[in-house]
Design a protein around this motif. Sequence first.
Motif, mmCIF file in Angstrom:
data_model
loop_
_atom_site.group_PDB
_atom_site.id
_atom_site.type_symbol
_atom_site.label_atom_id
_atom_site.label_comp_id
_atom_site.label_asym_id
_atom_site.label_seq_id
_atom_site.Cartn_x
_atom_site.Cartn_y
_atom_site.Cartn_z
ATOM 1 N N LEU A 88 1.333 -0.832 -0.100
ATOM 2 C CA LEU A 88 0.137 0.268 0.335
ATOM 3 C C LEU A 88 0.999 1.192 0.116
ATOM 4 O O LEU A 88 1.576 1.195 0.469
ATOM 5 N N THR A 89 0.768 1.837 -0.891
ATOM 6 C CA THR A 89 1.336 2.951 -1.075
ATOM 7 C C THR A 89 0.567 4.703 -1.436
ATOM 8 O O THR A 89 -0.496 4.324 -1.992
ATOM 9 N N LYS A 90 1.021 6.137 -0.845
ATOM 10 C CA LYS A 90 -0.260 6.717 -0.980
ATOM 11 C C LYS A 90 0.809 8.535 -0.561
ATOM 12 O O LYS A 90 1.649 8.418 0.193
ATOM 13 N N LYS A 91 0.746 8.496 -1.981
ATOM 14 C CA LYS A 91 2.098 9.765 -2.685
ATOM 15 C C LYS A 91 0.604 11.423 -2.817
ATOM 16 O O LYS A 91 -0.234 11.386 -3.140
ATOM 17 N N PHE A 92 1.525 12.231 -2.101
ATOM 18 C CA PHE A 92 0.775 13.508 -2.549
ATOM 19 C C PHE A 92 2.158 14.641 -3.429
ATOM 20 O O PHE A 92 2.792 15.038 -2.568
ATOM 21 N N GLY A 93 2.039 14.062 -4.195
ATOM 22 C CA GLY A 93 2.747 15.147 -5.705
ATOM 23 C C GLY A 93 4.200 14.623 -5.348
ATOM 24 O O GLY A 93 4.227 13.012 -5.626
ATOM 25 N N THR A 96 -2.096 5.593 -3.802
ATOM 26 C CA THR A 96 -1.805 5.890 -5.210
ATOM 27 C C THR A 96 -1.772 4.301 -5.498
ATOM 28 O O THR A 96 -1.367 4.231 -7.077
ATOM 29 N N SER A 97 -1.116 3.051 -4.754
ATOM 30 C CA SER A 97 -0.481 1.771 -5.498
ATOM 31 C C SER A 97 -1.516 1.003 -4.406
ATOM 32 O O SER A 97 -1.278 1.403 -3.045
ATOM 33 N N GLY A 98 -1.074 -0.098 -4.622
ATOM 34 C CA GLY A 98 -0.730 -1.651 -3.559
ATOM 35 C C GLY A 98 -2.915 -2.014 -3.013
ATOM 36 O O GLY A 98 -3.303 -1.718 -3.871
ATOM 37 N N ASP A 99 -2.730 -3.144 -2.519
ATOM 38 C CA ASP A 99 -3.712 -3.370 -2.659
ATOM 39 C C ASP A 99 -4.381 -3.862 -1.154
ATOM 40 O O ASP A 99 -2.914 -3.875 -0.347
ATOM 41 N N ALA A 100 -5.046 -3.879 -0.563
ATOM 42 C CA ALA A 100 -6.214 -4.049 0.960
ATOM 43 C C ALA A 100 -7.341 -4.503 0.471
ATOM 44 O O ALA A 100 -8.143 -4.467 0.144
ATOM 45 N N LEU A 101 -7.642 -5.951 1.715
ATOM 46 C CA LEU A 101 -9.103 -6.180 1.533
ATOM 47 C C LEU A 101 -9.457 -6.027 2.797
ATOM 48 O O LEU A 101 -8.480 -5.868 4.358
ATOM 49 N N VAL A 102 -10.541 -5.296 3.213
ATOM 50 C CA VAL A 102 -11.135 -5.111 4.828
ATOM 51 C C VAL A 102 -12.125 -6.129 4.855
ATOM 52 O O VAL A 102 -13.118 -5.746 4.384
ATOM 53 N N ASN A 103 -12.426 -7.047 5.596
ATOM 54 C CA ASN A 103 -13.140 -7.650 5.887
ATOM 55 C C ASN A 103 -13.660 -8.209 4.731
ATOM 56 O O ASN A 103 -14.482 -8.838 4.250
ATOM 57 N N GLY A 104 -12.271 -8.474 4.472
ATOM 58 C CA GLY A 104 -12.656 -9.111 2.557
ATOM 59 C C GLY A 104 -12.832 -8.524 1.644
ATOM 60 O O GLY A 104 -12.725 -9.437 0.385
#
Length: 338
Positions: free
Chosen positions: A12-17, A59-67
């Motif tokens: 999981l990735t998060k970019k601001f500019g 910004t990119s990556g994956d996540a599952l929350v409660n499936g």
Amino acid sequence: MTGNNAIEVKGLTKKFGDFTAVDNISFNVNEREIFGFLGPNGAGKSTTIRMLCTLARPTSGDALVNGYDLVKEAVKVRESIGLVSEKMIMYEQLTAAENLRFFGNLYAMPKQKIEARIDELLKLVNMTEWKNTQIKKYSTGMRQRINVVRALLTEPKIIFMDEPTLGLDPQTTLSIRELIRDINRNGTTVILTTHAMVEAEALSNRIAIIDHGKIIALDTPHELKKLVKGNDLTMFNARISNLTPVMIEKIKALDCVAAIAQPDAYDLKISARGSDGLDRIIDTIRANGGNIAAFNTTEPTLEDVFLSVTGKEMRDQANEKATARHRHGPRAPKARVR
């Protein structure tokens, strides 16, 4: 979702500019556990939680929350989680029951179900007699209990709790912590962010520490403390009657000092390496005019672990100076009070 994971995070990735707030992190949260999430100001903790609550898009990556896929099934994610935000999401002119009915209607809950849950949850937090009292007449602790109840209204499988005891008196803090344990014992997975090390250690089954957008440690509190012991670190407490900024900087400059924190005007907590660390620290204090009132070694605490792996002191989240787009929490929809 594999195994008994409530949450699965992969890259999981998060970019601001050009700024990377969260940098390619991966971790799992087990079902029915209390998962502590710690980090210094600006480390990426709040941004991670906002993404997992669908309040910010990765910004990119994956996540599952409660499936459910965090991006593709965001609505399903929101339907299965609860959020106790640092900012209380309630209308002061409405009573506790009116607030809860309003939020229940937002989730299209059946009327009978809403009323049953209101009575059940108010009883859980010992607030039944205040059911029809306006929120504006509540103490801060009472408001926080209703804030927690609001997040539990829809019977979420996962609840995110952001600084749930911030600014509360000791008695109310203890009651909120016991409420968190009760919620967890009833089968709800709890994700807890806090700046109170004692709280994190007392409540969490496992703890993740994030810094510079990366997960730098993740384990049980007991195992995390071994990071300090296994790193040739010794923890010192020093009380100095004439502590000065220059003296602190001189101590920080020692190559044996891994981390240092100043709890108040007289005390220092110091993590140091090597067998001669104690002597070198004492010599530096005295060489800079320091008067040592007390000096002792201590067993590692979770705070020592935090200082060891981040080199930074935890500070009150209320004093964070992050940018507005990083810090904006969820706001209640505007309502007309008649």
